[in-house]
Design a protein around this motif. Sequence first.
Motif, PDB file in Angstrom:
ATOM      1  N   ARG A  37       0.854  -1.195   0.000  1.00  0.00           N
ATOM      2  CA  ARG A  37       0.000   0.000   0.000  1.00  0.00           C
ATOM      3  C   ARG A  37       0.882   1.235   0.000  1.00  0.00           C
ATOM      4  NH1 ARG A  37      -5.479  -0.907   2.040  1.00  0.00           N
ATOM      5  NH2 ARG A  37      -5.709   1.267   1.443  1.00  0.00           N
ATOM      6  N   THR A  38       0.417   2.267  -0.692  1.00  0.00           N
ATOM      7  CA  THR A  38       1.103   3.552  -0.720  1.00  0.00           C
ATOM      8  C   THR A  38       0.124   4.626  -0.269  1.00  0.00           C
ATOM      9  OG1 THR A  38       2.486   2.835  -2.563  1.00  0.00           O
ATOM     10  CG2 THR A  38       2.345   5.198  -2.160  1.00  0.00           C
ATOM     11  N   TYR A  39       0.471   5.279   0.825  1.00  0.00           N
ATOM     12  CA  TYR A  39      -0.376   6.330   1.391  1.00  0.00           C
ATOM     13  C   TYR A  39       0.312   7.682   1.234  1.00  0.00           C
ATOM     14  CZ  TYR A  39      -2.980   2.615   3.756  1.00  0.00           C
ATOM     15  OH  TYR A  39      -3.736   1.510   4.038  1.00  0.00           O
ATOM     16  N   PHE A  40      -0.469   8.679   0.845  1.00  0.00           N
ATOM     17  CA  PHE A  40      -0.020  10.060   0.833  1.00  0.00           C
ATOM     18  C   PHE A  40      -0.727  10.759   1.983  1.00  0.00           C
ATOM     19  CE2 PHE A  40       0.690   8.595  -3.428  1.00  0.00           C
ATOM     20  CZ  PHE A  40       1.834   9.249  -3.835  1.00  0.00           C
TER      21      PHE A  40
ATOM     22  N   THR B 125       4.850   3.837   2.567  1.00  0.00           N
ATOM     23  CA  THR B 125       4.635   2.570   1.870  1.00  0.00           C
ATOM     24  C   THR B 125       4.703   1.468   2.919  1.00  0.00           C
ATOM     25  OG1 THR B 125       6.998   2.419   1.337  1.00  0.00           O
ATOM     26  CG2 THR B 125       5.548   3.326  -0.357  1.00  0.00           C
ATOM     27  N   THR B 126       3.787   0.533   2.819  1.00  0.00           N
ATOM     28  CA  THR B 126       3.701  -0.523   3.821  1.00  0.00           C
ATOM     29  C   THR B 126       3.159  -1.801   3.201  1.00  0.00           C
ATOM     30  OG1 THR B 126       2.811  -1.107   6.000  1.00  0.00           O
ATOM     31  CG2 THR B 126       1.390   0.220   4.575  1.00  0.00           C
ATOM     32  N   ASN B 127       3.460  -2.911   3.826  1.00  0.00           N
ATOM     33  CA  ASN B 127       2.955  -4.191   3.362  1.00  0.00           C
ATOM     34  C   ASN B 127       1.651  -4.579   4.066  1.00  0.00           C
ATOM     35  OD1 ASN B 127       4.171  -4.667   5.840  1.00  0.00           O
ATOM     36  ND2 ASN B 127       4.957  -6.681   5.261  1.00  0.00           N
ATOM     37  N   HIS B 128       1.062  -3.641   4.830  1.00  0.00           N
ATOM     38  CA  HIS B 128      -0.191  -3.875   5.549  1.00  0.00           C
ATOM     39  C   HIS B 128      -1.211  -2.796   5.172  1.00  0.00           C
ATOM     40  CE1 HIS B 128       0.622  -6.976   8.677  1.00  0.00           C
ATOM     41  NE2 HIS B 128       1.855  -6.727   8.298  1.00  0.00           N
TER      42      HIS B 128
ATOM     43  N   VAL C 115      -5.142  11.345   5.082  1.00  0.00           N
ATOM     44  CA  VAL C 115      -4.426  10.216   4.497  1.00  0.00           C
ATOM     45  C   VAL C 115      -5.202   9.699   3.287  1.00  0.00           C
ATOM     46  CG1 VAL C 115      -3.504   7.914   4.965  1.00  0.00           C
ATOM     47  CG2 VAL C 115      -3.607   9.605   6.809  1.00  0.00           C
ATOM     48  N   CYS C 116      -4.480   9.490   2.175  1.00  0.00           N
ATOM     49  CA  CYS C 116      -5.104   9.004   0.935  1.00  0.00           C
ATOM     50  C   CYS C 116      -4.289   7.863   0.346  1.00  0.00           C
ATOM     51  CB  CYS C 116      -5.146  10.115  -0.127  1.00  0.00           C
ATOM     52  SG  CYS C 116      -6.031  11.593   0.345  1.00  0.00           S
ATOM     53  N   ASP C 117      -4.981   6.838  -0.085  1.00  0.00           N
ATOM     54  CA  ASP C 117      -4.401   5.802  -0.929  1.00  0.00           C
ATOM     55  C   ASP C 117      -5.176   5.871  -2.234  1.00  0.00           C
ATOM     56  OD1 ASP C 117      -3.707   3.524  -2.335  1.00  0.00           O
ATOM     57  OD2 ASP C 117      -3.624   2.249  -0.567  1.00  0.00           O
TER      58      ASP C 117
ATOM     59  N   TYR D 166      -9.290   6.618   2.230  1.00  0.00           N
ATOM     60  CA  TYR D 166      -8.959   7.939   2.763  1.00  0.00           C
ATOM     61  C   TYR D 166      -9.563   8.097   4.161  1.00  0.00           C
ATOM     62  CZ  TYR D 166     -13.676   8.687   1.062  1.00  0.00           C
ATOM     63  OH  TYR D 166     -15.017   8.549   0.833  1.00  0.00           O
ATOM     64  N   PHE D 167      -8.895   8.899   4.988  1.00  0.00           N
ATOM     65  CA  PHE D 167      -9.373   9.164   6.345  1.00  0.00           C
ATOM     66  C   PHE D 167      -8.541  10.269   6.961  1.00  0.00           C
ATOM     67  CE2 PHE D 167      -6.457   5.579   6.247  1.00  0.00           C
ATOM     68  CZ  PHE D 167      -5.486   5.936   7.159  1.00  0.00           C
ATOM     69  N   TRP D 168      -9.118  10.909   7.979  1.00  0.00           N
ATOM     70  CA  TRP D 168      -8.369  11.862   8.787  1.00  0.00           C
ATOM     71  C   TRP D 168      -7.532  11.062   9.775  1.00  0.00           C
ATOM     72  CZ3 TRP D 168      -8.109  16.801   7.481  1.00  0.00           C
ATOM     73  CH2 TRP D 168      -9.140  17.331   6.701  1.00  0.00           C
ATOM     74  N   ILE D 169      -6.353  11.545  10.075  1.00  0.00           N
ATOM     75  CA  ILE D 169      -5.419  10.809  10.934  1.00  0.00           C
ATOM     76  C   ILE D 169      -5.989  10.548  12.327  1.00  0.00           C
ATOM     77  CG2 ILE D 169      -4.093  12.735  11.882  1.00  0.00           C
ATOM     78  CD1 ILE D 169      -2.618   9.461  10.474  1.00  0.00           C
ATOM     79  N   ASN D 170      -6.831  11.452  12.838  1.00  0.00           N
ATOM     80  CA  ASN D 170      -7.417  11.239  14.162  1.00  0.00           C
ATOM     81  C   ASN D 170      -8.473  10.133  14.140  1.00  0.00           C
ATOM     82  OD1 ASN D 170      -9.213  12.804  12.724  1.00  0.00           O
ATOM     83  ND2 ASN D 170      -9.779  14.081  14.457  1.00  0.00           N
TER      84      ASN D 170
END
Length: 141
Positions: free
Chosen positions: A2-5, A102-105, A123-125, A131-135
């Motif tokens: 997974r790749t998150y921005f 980047t993560t494998n989970h 956070v967006c993939d 997508y979600f807010w970090i909180n």
Amino acid sequence: MRTYFVFQIKKEFQNLYQENNRNLFETLRHLYYMKKHEMNYGLNLFTQLTEKIDKQELNKAIFVRYHNEMVYSKNGNDHVINHLYRDEISVLTIKSSYILITTNHNYSSFFSVISEFGDQYFVCDFVYQDYFWINEIKMLV
């Protein structure tokens, strides 16, 4: 993989999109897939939505906070979590306009790390359209 921005959204837009984060995601996704000839417009919109990230300060804060952890290491500008018991490998790279994870989970330990630095992070993939807010991640864990 997974790749998150992760983007630091300006406070006024955070308030505006807090309950309607799908529209914020769609705007950022449009910017991500934008054509070259639209770049000036895209950059203008992006700078209106997001805050610059203090790259040096955040790099330093993460390193100072986690350098004694067995699962953590730092290689140049990359922060790495290699957690054998959870079978997690996550790499966090801080840019001035976004944070790349980047993560494998589906979940990265770096989400809880970033949440300690504020709630303005979105956070967006873009590949998985996640997508979600970090909180919000604290509620899921």
